[in-house]
Design a protein around this motif. Structure first.
Motif, PDB file in Angstrom:
ATOM      1  N   VAL A   5      54.619 -32.474 -75.764  1.00  0.00           N
ATOM      2  CA  VAL A   5      54.123 -33.557 -74.922  1.00  0.00           C
ATOM      3  C   VAL A   5      52.611 -33.437 -74.800  1.00  0.00           C
ATOM      4  N   GLU A   6      51.935 -34.492 -75.218  1.00  0.00           N
ATOM      5  CA  GLU A   6      50.472 -34.518 -75.182  1.00  0.00           C
ATOM      6  C   GLU A   6      49.974 -35.277 -73.956  1.00  0.00           C
ATOM      7  N   SER A   7      48.775 -34.921 -73.524  1.00  0.00           N
ATOM      8  CA  SER A   7      48.127 -35.645 -72.443  1.00  0.00           C
ATOM      9  C   SER A   7      46.627 -35.477 -72.568  1.00  0.00           C
ATOM     10  N   GLY A   8      45.895 -36.340 -71.864  1.00  0.00           N
ATOM     11  CA  GLY A   8      44.456 -36.161 -71.771  1.00  0.00           C
ATOM     12  C   GLY A   8      43.605 -37.152 -72.527  1.00  0.00           C
ATOM     13  N   GLY A   9      44.210 -38.052 -73.287  1.00  0.00           N
ATOM     14  CA  GLY A   9      43.399 -39.029 -74.003  1.00  0.00           C
ATOM     15  C   GLY A   9      42.826 -40.071 -73.069  1.00  0.00           C
ATOM     16  N   GLY A  10      41.997 -40.967 -73.622  1.00  0.00           N
ATOM     17  CA  GLY A  10      41.434 -42.032 -72.818  1.00  0.00           C
ATOM     18  C   GLY A  10      40.192 -42.616 -73.432  1.00  0.00           C
ATOM     19  N   LEU A  11      39.488 -43.378 -72.618  1.00  0.00           N
ATOM     20  CA  LEU A  11      38.246 -44.032 -73.026  1.00  0.00           C
ATOM     21  C   LEU A  11      37.069 -43.249 -72.455  1.00  0.00           C
ATOM     22  N   VAL A  12      36.098 -42.961 -73.306  1.00  0.00           N
ATOM     23  CA  VAL A  12      34.933 -42.204 -72.870  1.00  0.00           C
ATOM     24  C   VAL A  12      33.703 -42.755 -73.577  1.00  0.00           C
ATOM     25  N   GLN A  13      32.571 -42.655 -72.929  1.00  0.00           N
ATOM     26  CA  GLN A  13      31.329 -43.115 -73.536  1.00  0.00           C
ATOM     27  C   GLN A  13      30.812 -42.092 -74.540  1.00  0.00           C
ATOM     28  N   PRO A  14      30.030 -42.528 -75.509  1.00  0.00           N
ATOM     29  CA  PRO A  14      29.416 -41.574 -76.445  1.00  0.00           C
ATOM     30  C   PRO A  14      28.655 -40.491 -75.696  1.00  0.00           C
ATOM     31  N   GLY A  15      28.823 -39.261 -76.153  1.00  0.00           N
ATOM     32  CA  GLY A  15      28.214 -38.125 -75.490  1.00  0.00           C
ATOM     33  C   GLY A  15      29.079 -37.509 -74.418  1.00  0.00           C
ATOM     34  N   GLY A  16      30.172 -38.160 -74.088  1.00  0.00           N
ATOM     35  CA  GLY A  16      31.054 -37.661 -73.053  1.00  0.00           C
ATOM     36  C   GLY A  16      32.029 -36.602 -73.548  1.00  0.00           C
ATOM     37  N   SER A  17      32.920 -36.186 -72.655  1.00  0.00           N
ATOM     38  CA  SER A  17      33.875 -35.133 -72.953  1.00  0.00           C
ATOM     39  C   SER A  17      35.286 -35.538 -72.546  1.00  0.00           C
ATOM     40  N   LEU A  18      36.240 -34.976 -73.247  1.00  0.00           N
ATOM     41  CA  LEU A  18      37.652 -35.108 -72.906  1.00  0.00           C
ATOM     42  C   LEU A  18      38.347 -33.796 -73.238  1.00  0.00           C
ATOM     43  N   ARG A  19      39.447 -33.539 -72.549  1.00  0.00           N
ATOM     44  CA  ARG A  19      40.255 -32.356 -72.853  1.00  0.00           C
ATOM     45  C   ARG A  19      41.683 -32.797 -73.079  1.00  0.00           C
ATOM     46  N   LEU A  20      42.184 -32.517 -74.263  1.00  0.00           N
ATOM     47  CA  LEU A  20      43.569 -32.821 -74.594  1.00  0.00           C
ATOM     48  C   LEU A  20      44.442 -31.589 -74.365  1.00  0.00           C
ATOM     49  N   SER A  21      45.680 -31.840 -73.974  1.00  0.00           N
ATOM     50  CA  SER A  21      46.658 -30.772 -73.810  1.00  0.00           C
ATOM     51  C   SER A  21      47.921 -31.110 -74.584  1.00  0.00           C
ATOM     52  N   MET A  82      36.852 -31.467 -76.135  1.00  0.00           N
ATOM     53  CA  MET A  82      36.003 -32.282 -77.000  1.00  0.00           C
ATOM     54  C   MET A  82      34.736 -32.660 -76.240  1.00  0.00           C
ATOM     55  N   ASN A  83      33.620 -32.190 -76.727  1.00  0.00           N
ATOM     56  CA  ASN A  83      32.322 -32.489 -76.115  1.00  0.00           C
ATOM     57  C   ASN A  83      31.454 -33.294 -77.074  1.00  0.00           C
ATOM     58  N   SER A  84      30.415 -33.891 -76.534  1.00  0.00           N
ATOM     59  CA  SER A  84      29.471 -34.675 -77.351  1.00  0.00           C
ATOM     60  C   SER A  84      30.212 -35.658 -78.243  1.00  0.00           C
ATOM     61  N   LEU A  85      31.129 -36.373 -77.660  1.00  0.00           N
ATOM     62  CA  LEU A  85      31.971 -37.275 -78.441  1.00  0.00           C
ATOM     63  C   LEU A  85      31.160 -38.407 -79.049  1.00  0.00           C
ATOM     64  N   LYS A  86      31.581 -38.808 -80.245  1.00  0.00           N
ATOM     65  CA  LYS A  86      30.930 -39.862 -81.002  1.00  0.00           C
ATOM     66  C   LYS A  86      31.919 -40.993 -81.252  1.00  0.00           C
ATOM     67  N   PRO A  87      31.429 -42.201 -81.493  1.00  0.00           N
ATOM     68  CA  PRO A  87      32.355 -43.308 -81.799  1.00  0.00           C
ATOM     69  C   PRO A  87      33.282 -42.994 -82.975  1.00  0.00           C
ATOM     70  N   GLU A  88      32.797 -42.221 -83.934  1.00  0.00           N
ATOM     71  CA  GLU A  88      33.639 -41.896 -85.082  1.00  0.00           C
ATOM     72  C   GLU A  88      34.751 -40.902 -84.753  1.00  0.00           C
ATOM     73  N   ASP A  89      34.758 -40.381 -83.545  1.00  0.00           N
ATOM     74  CA  ASP A  89      35.874 -39.532 -83.103  1.00  0.00           C
ATOM     75  C   ASP A  89      37.049 -40.369 -82.602  1.00  0.00           C
TER      76      ASP A  89
END
Length: 118
Positions: A5-21, A82-89
């Motif tokens: 079971v995955e969690s943690g996705g979403g919408l973030v601005q470029p340069g932002g961070s997310l953590r998936l589990s 995931m840090n420093s996220l880019k649109p290509e991510d």
């Protein structure tokens, strides 16, 4: 029956961070290599990172220095910081685990959408 079971996705601005589990349910097994993959629209699924049972990690060149994979064996859980996220991510991210019970089988999570956009 093992389920991931995955969690943690979403919408973030470029340069932002997310953590998936990604957590594996069930009992009576151990987990060998874990991995994160992603699939962008119109593209093939690609490897993002793997982490062995000993904690050794391998990263795709495109995410090196920005993403960090980790695992908590006591919780049968893996993470992707995931840090420093880019649109290509932007992609659907899938976790994969090799479960060792009576045999060795690969299992996949359901996928979680990560969108990097301003």
């Amino acid at each position: 029956q093992v389920q991931l079971v995955e969690s943690g996705g979403g919408l973030v601005q470029p340069g932002g961070s997310l953590r998936l589990s990604c957590a594996a349910s069930g009992s009576g097994f151990s987990i060998s290599t874990m991995g994160w993959y992603r699939q962008a629209p119109g593209k093939q699924r690609e490897l993002v990172a793997t982490i062995t049972s000993a904690g050794t990690t391998i990263y795709a060149d495109s995410v090196k220095g920005r993403f960090t994979a980790s695992r908590d064996n006591s919780k049968n859980t893996m993470y992707l910081q995931m840090n420093s996220l880019k649109p290509e991510d932007t992609a659907v991210y899938y976790c994969n685990m090799w479960i060792v019970a009576r045999d060795v089988r690969g299992y996949w999570g359901q996928g979680t959408q990560v969108t990097v956009s301003s």
